[in-house]
Motif scaffolding. Structure first.
Motif, PDB file in Angstrom:
ATOM      1  N   ILE A   1       0.851  -1.178   0.000  1.00  0.00           N
ATOM      2  CA  ILE A   1       0.000   0.000   0.000  1.00  0.00           C
ATOM      3  C   ILE A   1       0.886   1.227   0.000  1.00  0.00           C
ATOM      4  CG2 ILE A   1      -1.673   1.341   1.328  1.00  0.00           C
ATOM      5  CD1 ILE A   1      -2.732  -1.318   2.442  1.00  0.00           C
ATOM      6  N   ILE A   2       0.611   2.122  -0.940  1.00  0.00           N
ATOM      7  CA  ILE A   2       1.260   3.430  -0.948  1.00  0.00           C
ATOM      8  C   ILE A   2       0.138   4.445  -0.829  1.00  0.00           C
ATOM      9  CG2 ILE A   2       2.627   5.095  -2.248  1.00  0.00           C
ATOM     10  CD1 ILE A   2       3.973   2.716  -3.648  1.00  0.00           C
ATOM     11  N   ASP A   3       0.094   5.154   0.284  1.00  0.00           N
ATOM     12  CA  ASP A   3      -0.962   6.130   0.535  1.00  0.00           C
ATOM     13  C   ASP A   3      -0.309   7.468   0.829  1.00  0.00           C
ATOM     14  OD1 ASP A   3      -3.097   7.676   1.299  1.00  0.00           O
ATOM     15  OD2 ASP A   3      -3.753   6.358   2.903  1.00  0.00           O
ATOM     16  N   GLY A   4      -0.400   8.378  -0.130  1.00  0.00           N
ATOM     17  CA  GLY A   4       0.226   9.685   0.029  1.00  0.00           C
ATOM     18  C   GLY A   4      -0.675  10.719   0.650  1.00  0.00           C
ATOM     19  N   SER A   9       3.874  17.716   0.990  1.00  0.00           N
ATOM     20  CA  SER A   9       4.464  18.170  -0.260  1.00  0.00           C
ATOM     21  C   SER A   9       4.082  19.634  -0.421  1.00  0.00           C
ATOM     22  CB  SER A   9       3.973  17.342  -1.452  1.00  0.00           C
ATOM     23  OG  SER A   9       2.682  17.742  -1.830  1.00  0.00           O
ATOM     24  N   THR A  10       4.567  20.256  -1.470  1.00  0.00           N
ATOM     25  CA  THR A  10       4.277  21.672  -1.675  1.00  0.00           C
ATOM     26  C   THR A  10       2.887  21.901  -2.249  1.00  0.00           C
ATOM     27  OG1 THR A  10       5.278  21.590  -3.857  1.00  0.00           O
ATOM     28  CG2 THR A  10       6.692  22.251  -2.003  1.00  0.00           C
ATOM     29  N   SER A  11       2.195  20.847  -2.639  1.00  0.00           N
ATOM     30  CA  SER A  11       0.889  20.998  -3.283  1.00  0.00           C
ATOM     31  C   SER A  11      -0.147  20.148  -2.560  1.00  0.00           C
ATOM     32  CB  SER A  11       0.988  20.577  -4.747  1.00  0.00           C
ATOM     33  OG  SER A  11      -0.245  20.700  -5.370  1.00  0.00           O
ATOM     34  N   ASN A  12      -1.130  20.793  -1.978  1.00  0.00           N
ATOM     35  CA  ASN A  12      -2.257  20.102  -1.336  1.00  0.00           C
ATOM     36  C   ASN A  12      -1.875  19.212  -0.154  1.00  0.00           C
ATOM     37  OD1 ASN A  12      -3.997  21.289  -3.134  1.00  0.00           O
ATOM     38  ND2 ASN A  12      -4.122  19.501  -4.474  1.00  0.00           N
ATOM     39  N   GLN A  13      -0.659  19.320   0.331  1.00  0.00           N
ATOM     40  CA  GLN A  13      -0.223  18.523   1.480  1.00  0.00           C
ATOM     41  C   GLN A  13      -0.406  17.030   1.270  1.00  0.00           C
ATOM     42  OE1 GLN A  13       1.409  20.009   4.105  1.00  0.00           O
ATOM     43  NE2 GLN A  13       1.273  21.753   2.736  1.00  0.00           N
ATOM     44  N   LYS A  14      -0.206  16.572   0.048  1.00  0.00           N
ATOM     45  CA  LYS A  14      -0.305  15.145  -0.263  1.00  0.00           C
ATOM     46  C   LYS A  14       0.968  14.699  -0.963  1.00  0.00           C
ATOM     47  CE  LYS A  14      -5.281  15.313  -0.946  1.00  0.00           C
ATOM     48  NZ  LYS A  14      -6.381  14.997  -1.847  1.00  0.00           N
ATOM     49  N   GLY A  15       1.156  13.396  -1.035  1.00  0.00           N
ATOM     50  CA  GLY A  15       2.273  12.858  -1.795  1.00  0.00           C
ATOM     51  C   GLY A  15       2.094  13.171  -3.265  1.00  0.00           C
ATOM     52  N   TYR A  16       3.197  13.296  -4.011  1.00  0.00           N
ATOM     53  CA  TYR A  16       3.109  13.680  -5.412  1.00  0.00           C
ATOM     54  C   TYR A  16       3.250  12.490  -6.355  1.00  0.00           C
ATOM     55  CZ  TYR A  16       3.698  16.473  -9.611  1.00  0.00           C
ATOM     56  OH  TYR A  16       3.537  17.020 -10.846  1.00  0.00           O
ATOM     57  N   ARG A  17       4.310  11.709  -6.207  1.00  0.00           N
ATOM     58  CA  ARG A  17       4.552  10.542  -7.056  1.00  0.00           C
ATOM     59  C   ARG A  17       4.701   9.315  -6.180  1.00  0.00           C
ATOM     60  NH1 ARG A  17       8.038  13.763 -10.161  1.00  0.00           N
ATOM     61  NH2 ARG A  17       7.213  13.933 -12.250  1.00  0.00           N
ATOM     62  N   ALA A  18       4.022   8.237  -6.580  1.00  0.00           N
ATOM     63  CA  ALA A  18       4.196   6.987  -5.841  1.00  0.00           C
ATOM     64  C   ALA A  18       5.370   6.188  -6.405  1.00  0.00           C
ATOM     65  CB  ALA A  18       2.917   6.159  -5.895  1.00  0.00           C
ATOM     66  N   GLY A  37      -3.899   8.761  -2.949  1.00  0.00           N
ATOM     67  CA  GLY A  37      -3.451   9.974  -2.269  1.00  0.00           C
ATOM     68  C   GLY A  37      -2.256  10.651  -2.907  1.00  0.00           C
ATOM     69  N   VAL A  38      -2.047  10.400  -4.206  1.00  0.00           N
ATOM     70  CA  VAL A  38      -0.929  11.009  -4.924  1.00  0.00           C
ATOM     71  C   VAL A  38      -1.443  11.590  -6.240  1.00  0.00           C
ATOM     72  CG1 VAL A  38       0.814   9.474  -3.928  1.00  0.00           C
ATOM     73  CG2 VAL A  38      -0.315   8.834  -6.062  1.00  0.00           C
ATOM     74  N   ALA A  39      -0.643  12.443  -6.853  1.00  0.00           N
ATOM     75  CA  ALA A  39      -0.988  12.953  -8.186  1.00  0.00           C
ATOM     76  C   ALA A  39      -0.725  11.871  -9.228  1.00  0.00           C
ATOM     77  CB  ALA A  39      -0.188  14.200  -8.508  1.00  0.00           C
ATOM     78  N   TYR A  40       0.498  11.335  -9.235  1.00  0.00           N
ATOM     79  CA  TYR A  40       0.911  10.321 -10.208  1.00  0.00           C
ATOM     80  C   TYR A  40       1.077   8.973  -9.508  1.00  0.00           C
ATOM     81  CZ  TYR A  40       2.162  14.061 -13.457  1.00  0.00           C
ATOM     82  OH  TYR A  40       2.130  15.141 -14.287  1.00  0.00           O
ATOM     83  N   THR A  41       0.352   7.971  -9.985  1.00  0.00           N
ATOM     84  CA  THR A  41       0.578   6.631  -9.438  1.00  0.00           C
ATOM     85  C   THR A  41       1.927   6.118  -9.898  1.00  0.00           C
ATOM     86  OG1 THR A  41      -0.521   5.508 -11.286  1.00  0.00           O
ATOM     87  CG2 THR A  41      -1.878   6.108  -9.384  1.00  0.00           C
ATOM     88  N   MET A  42       2.243   6.380 -11.171  1.00  0.00           N
ATOM     89  CA  MET A  42       3.559   6.016 -11.693  1.00  0.00           C
ATOM     90  C   MET A  42       3.846   6.856 -12.917  1.00  0.00           C
ATOM     91  SD  MET A  42       3.091   2.406 -13.743  1.00  0.00           S
ATOM     92  CE  MET A  42       2.287   1.578 -12.390  1.00  0.00           C
TER      93      MET A  42
END
Length: 160
Positions: A1-4, A9-18, A37-42
């Protein structure tokens, strides 16, 4: 599980890339992975050695999935979901899309309503094959792909 979702991060306080697939020298095989919870899964960078394949099975990818430089990609029994990273009204597809650059097979995959297939970066001659893929309780076909995944059917690029 990767949950960002709760990562800074600098954007929306979420992880950016998994997953950042960078300078790959062997086939990439991903199985039983849940990303949210990320912008890019991969996505990819650097070099990918010639002839290598990307295979993703039995997984959930919520967000923007993009990859290039592989010889081909296979997604089998993968759920593609719409996240909430960008919350863009001008580009709502950014929260849930797959943007393949290479020949890709999507087999037994499911997609959230509103998820988009973006073919603007698909390499010349590359194709997308959809086998037994569903949005809700509707199988994706050549007659409904535009309504379900936001891309017009093009027989030179899309196969069923």
């Amino acid at each position: 599980i990767i949950d960002g979702e709760n990562k800074k991060s600098t954007s929306n306080q979420k992880g950016y890339r998994a997953l950042w697939l960078n300078n790959v020298t062997k086939d990439v095989v991903i199985d039983n992975l849940h990303i949210s919870g990320v912008a890019y899964t991969m996505n990819t960078g650097g070099t990918i050695a010639d002839g290598l394949k990307l295979t993703v099975s039995n997984s959930t990818l919520i967000g923007w999935t993009s990859y290039d430089k592989f010889a081909s990609a296979l997604f089998n029994n993968v759920h593609f979901g719409v996240g909430s990273y960008y919350k863009s009204t001008t580009n709502p597809e950014w929260d849930g899309c797959i943007r393949p650059y290479v020949t890709t097979t999507l087999s037994n995959c499911t997609f959230d309503e509103g998820f988009r297939l973006l073919l603007d970066k698909l390499a010349t001659g590359a194709t997308i094959t959809l086998k037994n893929c569903m949005v809700g309780n509707q199988e994706v076909t050549m007659t409904n792909i535009e309504a379900l995944l936001g891309v017009a059917y093009d027989s030179t690029k899309i196969k069923f």
